[in-house]
Design a protein around this motif. Structure first.
Motif, mmCIF file in Angstrom:
data_model
loop_
_atom_site.group_PDB
_atom_site.id
_atom_site.type_symbol
_atom_site.label_atom_id
_atom_site.label_comp_id
_atom_site.label_asym_id
_atom_site.label_seq_id
_atom_site.Cartn_x
_atom_site.Cartn_y
_atom_site.Cartn_z
ATOM 1 N N VAL A 298 -58.784 59.702 51.604
ATOM 2 C CA VAL A 298 -58.107 59.088 52.745
ATOM 3 C C VAL A 298 -56.604 59.223 52.521
ATOM 4 O O VAL A 298 -56.090 58.909 51.447
ATOM 5 N N VAL A 299 -55.926 59.744 53.535
ATOM 6 C CA VAL A 299 -54.477 59.955 53.454
ATOM 7 C C VAL A 299 -53.804 59.349 54.676
ATOM 8 O O VAL A 299 -54.425 59.157 55.719
ATOM 9 N N THR A 300 -52.543 59.066 54.514
ATOM 10 C CA THR A 300 -51.720 58.557 55.604
ATOM 11 C C THR A 300 -50.374 59.253 55.541
ATOM 12 O O THR A 300 -50.172 60.147 54.722
ATOM 13 N N HIS A 301 -49.465 58.831 56.374
ATOM 14 C CA HIS A 301 -48.154 59.488 56.437
ATOM 15 C C HIS A 301 -47.313 59.180 55.198
ATOM 16 O O HIS A 301 -47.581 58.221 54.473
ATOM 17 N N SER A 302 -46.310 60.018 54.964
ATOM 18 C CA SER A 302 -45.392 59.750 53.856
ATOM 19 C C SER A 302 -44.519 58.556 54.237
ATOM 20 O O SER A 302 -44.382 58.210 55.407
ATOM 21 N N TYR A 303 -43.953 57.925 53.246
ATOM 22 C CA TYR A 303 -43.169 56.699 53.398
ATOM 23 C C TYR A 303 -44.043 55.617 54.037
ATOM 24 O O TYR A 303 -43.676 54.976 55.028
ATOM 25 N N ALA A 304 -45.232 55.464 53.473
ATOM 26 C CA ALA A 304 -46.245 54.559 54.014
ATOM 27 C C ALA A 304 -45.754 53.111 54.070
ATOM 28 O O ALA A 304 -45.099 52.623 53.150
ATOM 29 N N ALA B 104 -50.172 51.338 57.224
ATOM 30 C CA ALA B 104 -50.766 52.543 56.652
ATOM 31 C C ALA B 104 -51.625 52.190 55.437
ATOM 32 O O ALA B 104 -52.751 52.680 55.301
ATOM 33 N N LEU B 105 -51.103 51.328 54.575
ATOM 34 C CA LEU B 105 -51.861 50.900 53.399
ATOM 35 C C LEU B 105 -53.119 50.148 53.827
ATOM 36 O O LEU B 105 -54.208 50.383 53.286
ATOM 37 N N ALA B 106 -52.991 49.262 54.810
ATOM 38 C CA ALA B 106 -54.150 48.507 55.291
ATOM 39 C C ALA B 106 -55.212 49.433 55.873
ATOM 40 O O ALA B 106 -56.412 49.199 55.695
ATOM 41 N N SER B 107 -54.792 50.476 56.558
ATOM 42 C CA SER B 107 -55.745 51.441 57.111
ATOM 43 C C SER B 107 -56.498 52.160 56.003
ATOM 44 O O SER B 107 -57.709 52.393 56.102
ATOM 45 N N GLN B 108 -55.797 52.511 54.945
ATOM 46 C CA GLN B 108 -56.463 53.163 53.818
ATOM 47 C C GLN B 108 -57.458 52.215 53.153
ATOM 48 O O GLN B 108 -58.560 52.623 52.787
ATOM 49 N N ILE B 109 -57.086 50.966 53.021
ATOM 50 C CA ILE B 109 -57.976 49.982 52.405
ATOM 51 C C ILE B 109 -59.206 49.759 53.279
ATOM 52 O O ILE B 109 -60.321 49.621 52.773
#
Length: 73
Positions: free
Chosen positions: A4-10, A14-19
């Protein structure tokens, strides 16, 4: 491997979406692309044992079978 990846400078969403993806798929690896925002960096420093983000450079992309993109346009 699931990734699972998100945009840079999260940021925190973004962190919650990954979790959230990690809750649905416990074997997913949360990847960090670039840096995270300063508040997220401080949060992760306090909770590094609970919310590990693996730098994308450390992941063998040949082993990835599924990728989840979260909090991106």
């Amino acid at each position: 491997m699931k990734l699972v990846v998100t945009h840079s400078y999260a940021d925190f969403d973004a962190l919650a979406s990954q979790i959230a993806i990690n809750r649905l798929f416990p074997d997913v690896v949360r990847a960090r692309i670039g840096k995270v925002s300063p508040p997220v960096r401080d949060f992760l420093a306090m909770h590094k044992d609970h919310f590990e983000l693996t730098p994308i450079q450390e992941i063998n992309l040949d082993t990835v079978s599924r990728v989840f993109f979260v909090d991106v346009r």
